[in-house]
Design a protein around this motif. Structure first.
Motif, PDB file in Angstrom:
ATOM      1  N   VAL A   1       0.864  -1.176   0.000  1.00  0.00           N
ATOM      2  CA  VAL A   1       0.000   0.000   0.000  1.00  0.00           C
ATOM      3  C   VAL A   1       0.903   1.229   0.000  1.00  0.00           C
ATOM      4  N   THR A   2       0.820   2.006  -1.088  1.00  0.00           N
ATOM      5  CA  THR A   2       1.710   3.155  -1.240  1.00  0.00           C
ATOM      6  C   THR A   2       1.123   4.192  -2.191  1.00  0.00           C
ATOM      7  N   HIS A   3       1.600   5.418  -2.048  1.00  0.00           N
ATOM      8  CA  HIS A   3       1.261   6.476  -3.001  1.00  0.00           C
ATOM      9  C   HIS A   3       2.318   6.545  -4.099  1.00  0.00           C
ATOM     10  N   ARG A   4       3.444   5.843  -3.876  1.00  0.00           N
ATOM     11  CA  ARG A   4       4.540   5.819  -4.848  1.00  0.00           C
ATOM     12  C   ARG A   4       4.522   4.474  -5.584  1.00  0.00           C
ATOM     13  N   THR A   5       3.642   4.358  -6.557  1.00  0.00           N
ATOM     14  CA  THR A   5       3.518   3.091  -7.272  1.00  0.00           C
ATOM     15  C   THR A   5       4.715   2.883  -8.188  1.00  0.00           C
ATOM     16  N   ARG A   6       4.928   1.651  -8.572  1.00  0.00           N
ATOM     17  CA  ARG A   6       6.012   1.270  -9.475  1.00  0.00           C
ATOM     18  C   ARG A   6       5.659  -0.067 -10.104  1.00  0.00           C
ATOM     19  N   GLU A   7       6.474  -0.553 -10.994  1.00  0.00           N
ATOM     20  CA  GLU A   7       6.245  -1.847 -11.619  1.00  0.00           C
ATOM     21  C   GLU A   7       6.338  -2.943 -10.566  1.00  0.00           C
ATOM     22  N   ASP A   8       5.638  -4.062 -10.799  1.00  0.00           N
ATOM     23  CA  ASP A   8       5.726  -5.202  -9.889  1.00  0.00           C
ATOM     24  C   ASP A   8       7.179  -5.671  -9.790  1.00  0.00           C
ATOM     25  N   LEU A   9       7.510  -6.255  -8.656  1.00  0.00           N
ATOM     26  CA  LEU A   9       8.870  -6.711  -8.391  1.00  0.00           C
ATOM     27  C   LEU A   9       8.825  -8.186  -7.990  1.00  0.00           C
ATOM     28  N   LEU A  10       9.561  -9.023  -8.701  1.00  0.00           N
ATOM     29  CA  LEU A  10       9.658 -10.443  -8.353  1.00  0.00           C
ATOM     30  C   LEU A  10      10.772 -10.603  -7.335  1.00  0.00           C
ATOM     31  N   GLY A  11      10.438 -11.138  -6.153  1.00  0.00           N
ATOM     32  CA  GLY A  11      11.432 -11.338  -5.105  1.00  0.00           C
ATOM     33  C   GLY A  11      12.281 -12.570  -5.376  1.00  0.00           C
ATOM     34  N   ASP A  12      13.428 -12.634  -4.727  1.00  0.00           N
ATOM     35  CA  ASP A  12      14.328 -13.778  -4.888  1.00  0.00           C
ATOM     36  C   ASP A  12      13.706 -15.077  -4.391  1.00  0.00           C
ATOM     37  N   ASN A  13      12.664 -14.995  -3.554  1.00  0.00           N
ATOM     38  CA  ASN A  13      12.051 -16.190  -2.990  1.00  0.00           C
ATOM     39  C   ASN A  13      10.776 -16.615  -3.732  1.00  0.00           C
ATOM     40  N   GLY A  14      10.545 -16.065  -4.919  1.00  0.00           N
ATOM     41  CA  GLY A  14       9.401 -16.487  -5.725  1.00  0.00           C
ATOM     42  C   GLY A  14       8.124 -15.721  -5.508  1.00  0.00           C
ATOM     43  N   GLY A  15       8.100 -14.815  -4.551  1.00  0.00           N
ATOM     44  CA  GLY A  15       6.910 -14.000  -4.321  1.00  0.00           C
ATOM     45  C   GLY A  15       6.992 -12.711  -5.109  1.00  0.00           C
ATOM     46  N   THR A  16       5.844 -12.154  -5.437  1.00  0.00           N
ATOM     47  CA  THR A  16       5.790 -10.907  -6.195  1.00  0.00           C
ATOM     48  C   THR A  16       5.267  -9.777  -5.322  1.00  0.00           C
ATOM     49  N   PHE A  17       5.903  -8.611  -5.425  1.00  0.00           N
ATOM     50  CA  PHE A  17       5.410  -7.394  -4.789  1.00  0.00           C
ATOM     51  C   PHE A  17       4.659  -6.591  -5.836  1.00  0.00           C
ATOM     52  N   ALA A  18       3.449  -6.152  -5.510  1.00  0.00           N
ATOM     53  CA  ALA A  18       2.678  -5.261  -6.376  1.00  0.00           C
ATOM     54  C   ALA A  18       2.412  -3.987  -5.582  1.00  0.00           C
ATOM     55  N   PHE A  19       2.518  -2.838  -6.224  1.00  0.00           N
ATOM     56  CA  PHE A  19       2.444  -1.541  -5.559  1.00  0.00           C
ATOM     57  C   PHE A  19       1.196  -0.805  -6.010  1.00  0.00           C
ATOM     58  N   ASP A  20       0.346  -0.395  -5.049  1.00  0.00           N
ATOM     59  CA  ASP A  20      -0.907   0.263  -5.402  1.00  0.00           C
ATOM     60  C   ASP A  20      -1.439   1.043  -4.210  1.00  0.00           C
ATOM     61  N   GLY A  21      -2.499   1.811  -4.428  1.00  0.00           N
ATOM     62  CA  GLY A  21      -3.176   2.518  -3.353  1.00  0.00           C
ATOM     63  C   GLY A  21      -3.981   1.550  -2.501  1.00  0.00           C
ATOM     64  N   LEU A  22      -4.536   2.033  -1.409  1.00  0.00           N
ATOM     65  CA  LEU A  22      -5.224   1.185  -0.436  1.00  0.00           C
ATOM     66  C   LEU A  22      -6.346   0.355  -1.050  1.00  0.00           C
ATOM     67  N   GLN A  23      -7.307   0.998  -1.688  1.00  0.00           N
ATOM     68  CA  GLN A  23      -8.474   0.291  -2.227  1.00  0.00           C
ATOM     69  C   GLN A  23      -8.054  -0.752  -3.263  1.00  0.00           C
ATOM     70  N   ALA A  24      -7.204  -0.352  -4.198  1.00  0.00           N
ATOM     71  CA  ALA A  24      -6.779  -1.266  -5.270  1.00  0.00           C
ATOM     72  C   ALA A  24      -5.933  -2.402  -4.716  1.00  0.00           C
ATOM     73  N   ALA A  25      -5.038  -2.098  -3.777  1.00  0.00           N
ATOM     74  CA  ALA A  25      -4.196  -3.145  -3.198  1.00  0.00           C
ATOM     75  C   ALA A  25      -5.046  -4.170  -2.451  1.00  0.00           C
ATOM     76  N   ALA A  26      -6.041  -3.697  -1.693  1.00  0.00           N
ATOM     77  CA  ALA A  26      -6.926  -4.614  -0.959  1.00  0.00           C
ATOM     78  C   ALA A  26      -7.718  -5.495  -1.923  1.00  0.00           C
ATOM     79  N   ARG A  27      -8.224  -4.900  -2.994  1.00  0.00           N
ATOM     80  CA  ARG A  27      -8.984  -5.670  -3.992  1.00  0.00           C
ATOM     81  C   ARG A  27      -8.097  -6.708  -4.666  1.00  0.00           C
ATOM     82  N   ARG A  28      -6.909  -6.295  -5.074  1.00  0.00           N
ATOM     83  CA  ARG A  28      -5.994  -7.217  -5.749  1.00  0.00           C
ATOM     84  C   ARG A  28      -5.543  -8.350  -4.828  1.00  0.00           C
ATOM     85  N   ALA A  29      -5.289  -8.036  -3.557  1.00  0.00           N
ATOM     86  CA  ALA A  29      -4.873  -9.059  -2.597  1.00  0.00           C
ATOM     87  C   ALA A  29      -5.990 -10.079  -2.393  1.00  0.00           C
ATOM     88  N   LYS A  30      -7.226  -9.598  -2.285  1.00  0.00           N
ATOM     89  CA  LYS A  30      -8.371 -10.494  -2.105  1.00  0.00           C
ATOM     90  C   LYS A  30      -8.535 -11.413  -3.311  1.00  0.00           C
TER      91      LYS A  30
END
Length: 121
Positions: free
Chosen positions: A31-60
């Protein structure tokens, strides 16, 4: 758990020690105001950057029928204030490290205890 929601500060502090997302292979939505491209972590998980409402919807959506875990008091407080938090399970440790972020600062919520509280010796 099918996804996590975390704040930008948690991301900034945790990326190095975690080597990727907090839980390997599990997508994390930052959850951030400074969005950026998704980031693939070294452990296979992906970070996605978005505002509160969008991040909550995407996580669900990513979690499907599994739970979305929220890491960080500030994000939890924002979700609670926006009516996007269904249930909280709090692991409370009677130890203060640093200043911390108040979980319920300025918020009103009804707390329902589940089970019997457990205290140490």
């Amino acid at each position: 758990m099918g996804a996590t929601l975390i704040g930008r500060r948690t991301f900034d502090l945790g990326l190095g020690p975690w080597g990727g997302t907090p839980f390997p292979g599990i997508p994390s939505f930052v959850v951030t105001h400074r969005t950026r491209e998704d980031l693939l972590g070294d452990n296979g998980g992906t970070f996605a950057f978005d505002g509160l409402q969008a991040a909550a919807r995407r996580a669900k959506e990513a979690a499907g029928d599994k739970d979305v875990w929220v890491l960080g008091a500030d994000v939890a407080r924002q979700l609670l204030g926006a009516g996007l938090l269904d249930e909280m399970r709090i692991h409370l440790v009677p130890l203060l490290m640093g200043e911390g972020t108040p979980l319920f600062a300025g918020e009103r919520a009804g707390l329902i205890l589940e089970g019997t509280p457990v205290a140490g010796p």
